[in-house]
Scaffold this motif. Sequence first.
Motif, mmCIF file in Angstrom:
data_model
loop_
_atom_site.group_PDB
_atom_site.id
_atom_site.type_symbol
_atom_site.label_atom_id
_atom_site.label_comp_id
_atom_site.label_asym_id
_atom_site.label_seq_id
_atom_site.Cartn_x
_atom_site.Cartn_y
_atom_site.Cartn_z
ATOM 1 N N ARG A 1 -11.898 1.829 1.393
ATOM 2 C CA ARG A 1 -10.898 2.377 2.306
ATOM 3 C C ARG A 1 -9.542 2.592 1.652
ATOM 4 N NH1 ARG A 1 -10.453 -1.229 7.346
ATOM 5 N NH2 ARG A 1 -10.769 -2.870 5.810
ATOM 6 N N ASN A 2 -9.157 1.730 0.697
ATOM 7 C CA ASN A 2 -7.866 1.927 0.044
ATOM 8 C C ASN A 2 -7.831 3.250 -0.709
ATOM 9 O OD1 ASN A 2 -6.584 -0.655 0.732
ATOM 10 N ND2 ASN A 2 -8.194 -1.547 -0.531
ATOM 11 N N GLN A 3 -8.906 3.567 -1.391
ATOM 12 C CA GLN A 3 -9.003 4.835 -2.114
ATOM 13 C C GLN A 3 -8.957 6.011 -1.140
ATOM 14 O OE1 GLN A 3 -12.751 5.366 -4.121
ATOM 15 N NE2 GLN A 3 -12.030 7.078 -5.354
ATOM 16 N N LEU A 4 -9.660 5.878 -0.020
ATOM 17 C CA LEU A 4 -9.687 6.940 0.979
ATOM 18 C C LEU A 4 -8.319 7.127 1.616
ATOM 19 C CD1 LEU A 4 -11.269 8.980 2.698
ATOM 20 C CD2 LEU A 4 -11.920 7.087 4.203
ATOM 21 N N LEU A 5 -7.665 6.043 1.988
ATOM 22 C CA LEU A 5 -6.332 6.131 2.593
ATOM 23 C C LEU A 5 -5.351 6.793 1.628
ATOM 24 C CD1 LEU A 5 -4.201 5.543 4.723
ATOM 25 C CD2 LEU A 5 -4.099 3.178 3.901
ATOM 26 N N ARG B 1 6.116 7.146 -3.174
ATOM 27 C CA ARG B 1 7.520 7.140 -2.744
ATOM 28 C C ARG B 1 7.727 7.803 -1.386
ATOM 29 N NH1 ARG B 1 9.882 12.214 -4.113
ATOM 30 N NH2 ARG B 1 8.470 13.509 -5.356
ATOM 31 N N PHE B 2 6.749 8.589 -0.934
ATOM 32 C CA PHE B 2 6.878 9.255 0.359
ATOM 33 C C PHE B 2 6.560 8.328 1.530
ATOM 34 C CE2 PHE B 2 5.998 12.869 -2.496
ATOM 35 C CZ PHE B 2 7.039 13.716 -2.140
ATOM 36 N N PHE B 3 5.982 7.166 1.257
ATOM 37 C CA PHE B 3 5.407 6.359 2.332
ATOM 38 C C PHE B 3 5.866 4.905 2.280
ATOM 39 C CE2 PHE B 3 2.297 9.649 1.118
ATOM 40 C CZ PHE B 3 2.298 10.383 2.296
ATOM 41 N N ASP B 4 5.880 4.305 3.454
ATOM 42 C CA ASP B 4 6.110 2.864 3.604
ATOM 43 C C ASP B 4 4.941 2.328 4.421
ATOM 44 O OD1 ASP B 4 7.058 0.293 3.877
ATOM 45 O OD2 ASP B 4 8.610 0.808 5.349
ATOM 46 N N LEU B 5 3.995 1.684 3.749
ATOM 47 C CA LEU B 5 2.750 1.257 4.382
ATOM 48 C C LEU B 5 2.863 -0.160 4.930
ATOM 49 C CD1 LEU B 5 -0.287 1.581 5.013
ATOM 50 C CD2 LEU B 5 -0.755 0.864 2.646
ATOM 51 N N LYS B 6 2.520 -0.315 6.207
ATOM 52 C CA LYS B 6 2.476 -1.625 6.860
ATOM 53 C C LYS B 6 1.046 -1.870 7.348
ATOM 54 C CE LYS B 6 6.993 -2.006 6.561
ATOM 55 N NZ LYS B 6 7.615 -2.908 5.552
ATOM 56 N N LEU B 7 0.477 -3.003 6.972
ATOM 57 C CA LEU B 7 -0.890 -3.325 7.347
ATOM 58 C C LEU B 7 -0.916 -4.399 8.430
ATOM 59 C CD1 LEU B 7 -2.600 -3.455 3.826
ATOM 60 C CD2 LEU B 7 -2.388 -1.520 5.398
ATOM 61 N N SER C 1 -3.090 -1.799 -3.707
ATOM 62 C CA SER C 1 -4.162 -0.907 -4.142
ATOM 63 C C SER C 1 -3.888 0.526 -3.715
ATOM 64 C CB SER C 1 -5.505 -1.370 -3.563
ATOM 65 O OG SER C 1 -5.861 -2.631 -4.063
ATOM 66 N N VAL C 2 -3.390 0.699 -2.491
ATOM 67 C CA VAL C 2 -3.067 2.044 -2.008
ATOM 68 C C VAL C 2 -1.929 2.636 -2.828
ATOM 69 C CG1 VAL C 2 -2.251 3.392 -0.037
ATOM 70 C CG2 VAL C 2 -3.898 1.539 0.312
ATOM 71 N N ALA C 3 -0.902 1.824 -3.113
ATOM 72 C CA ALA C 3 0.248 2.319 -3.884
ATOM 73 C C ALA C 3 -0.182 2.745 -5.290
ATOM 74 C CB ALA C 3 1.327 1.239 -3.963
ATOM 75 N N ARG C 4 -1.059 1.960 -5.924
ATOM 76 C CA ARG C 4 -1.534 2.333 -7.265
ATOM 77 C C ARG C 4 -2.295 3.654 -7.224
ATOM 78 N NH1 ARG C 4 -2.613 -3.229 -7.724
ATOM 79 N NH2 ARG C 4 -4.797 -2.880 -7.122
ATOM 80 N N ALA C 5 -3.136 3.810 -6.217
ATOM 81 C CA ALA C 5 -3.922 5.043 -6.111
ATOM 82 C C ALA C 5 -3.044 6.246 -5.804
ATOM 83 C CB ALA C 5 -4.999 4.883 -5.041
ATOM 84 N N LEU C 6 -1.949 6.044 -5.072
ATOM 85 C CA LEU C 6 -1.034 7.137 -4.738
ATOM 86 C C LEU C 6 -0.198 7.572 -5.941
ATOM 87 C CD1 LEU C 6 0.310 6.178 -1.202
ATOM 88 C CD2 LEU C 6 -0.724 8.360 -1.813
ATOM 89 N N GLY C 7 0.085 6.651 -6.831
ATOM 90 C CA GLY C 7 0.919 6.988 -7.976
ATOM 91 C C GLY C 7 2.321 7.388 -7.541
ATOM 92 N N GLU C 8 2.822 8.486 -8.095
ATOM 93 C CA GLU C 8 4.199 8.888 -7.795
ATOM 94 C C GLU C 8 4.395 9.310 -6.349
ATOM 95 O OE1 GLU C 8 3.756 13.171 -7.154
ATOM 96 O OE2 GLU C 8 5.660 12.100 -7.289
#
Length: 322
Positions: A236-240, A77-83, A67-74
């Motif tokens: 929270r995903n949208q906010l992050l 690519r700057f991030f590697d998210l670990k939950l 969900s975070v990756a979709r909201a970030l779009g292009e």
Amino acid sequence: MSPFPLLRLLGHDDFVPGPQLAEALGVSRASVSLALRSAAELGVELHTVKGRGYRLARPIGWLDEASVARALGERARFFDLKLFDEIDSTNTALMAAAGQGAPSGLVYAAERQTAGRGRRGRRWQGALGDALMFSLLWRFNLGVADLSGLSLAIGVAVARALQALGVAGARLKWPNDIVCSEGKLGGILIELSGDALGPSAVVIGIGLNLRLAEAARAALDQPAASLAALGYAGERNQLLAAVLAELALLLPAFEAAGFAPLAAEWEARHAMQGMPARLLLPDGSAVEGVALGIAADGALRFGGPDGERRVHAGEVSLRSAV
């Protein structure tokens, strides 16, 4: 067993019987009972009806990488998210990863922190699902001394993200708080490592209250508020994603030009700009004056009885004198 897998099976509309939970998790009914007790200790309220099972009193919006990756779009690519379901502190864990050579852009976000930290060692702990708590590792080709004003710059990024999400009333307070008229919405904690001439690694910790129960508010040592109280109805995903997207733009710009180009914007968002203020000094004394603004290096310009002085983050705390 951890209560998190069980909680993810529960909604707030339909009851789920205990035997069904045990079968889904591949554990005994006794293990389910222990996990339910652990959930209650996390502050999660459950509704129980004999013969029908269990459900959440209110839904939990879980963090989700996709969900975070979709909201970030292009900008993903700057991030590697670990939950993480549970961690001692995202900042502590990410500092350790940085010391082992982890790459820039690594993000740790947690549902729960057992030893979350704020500025000057204060505890930072949000109720399950009610706060966004994450840390970002960013590497600069700058020396530590060249990172002056970075925490204020990050505050600008957070404020921009909240504005883009339609949150009105969020302001900044020197040196690292996100506030509104009702109290503190969140904070920023940065930790640095590196050489005097560079390169350097920075772990940026950010915490924001989405909701704040009265019991949690009463336990705090200062007025606090939540984004929900300001009208934020998102999750929270949208906010992050919104905060990370702003950081993806701001951090390279900061590396190129420093804090000076952001000073005017920071002042425009400062909750105490031009207001009577009190500086609380390390020796316990206080100085009355006016918050005049911010210098190009991020130092506070404070007008006191002896004229203007410039104060750097970590030396004092700024409080309203009104």
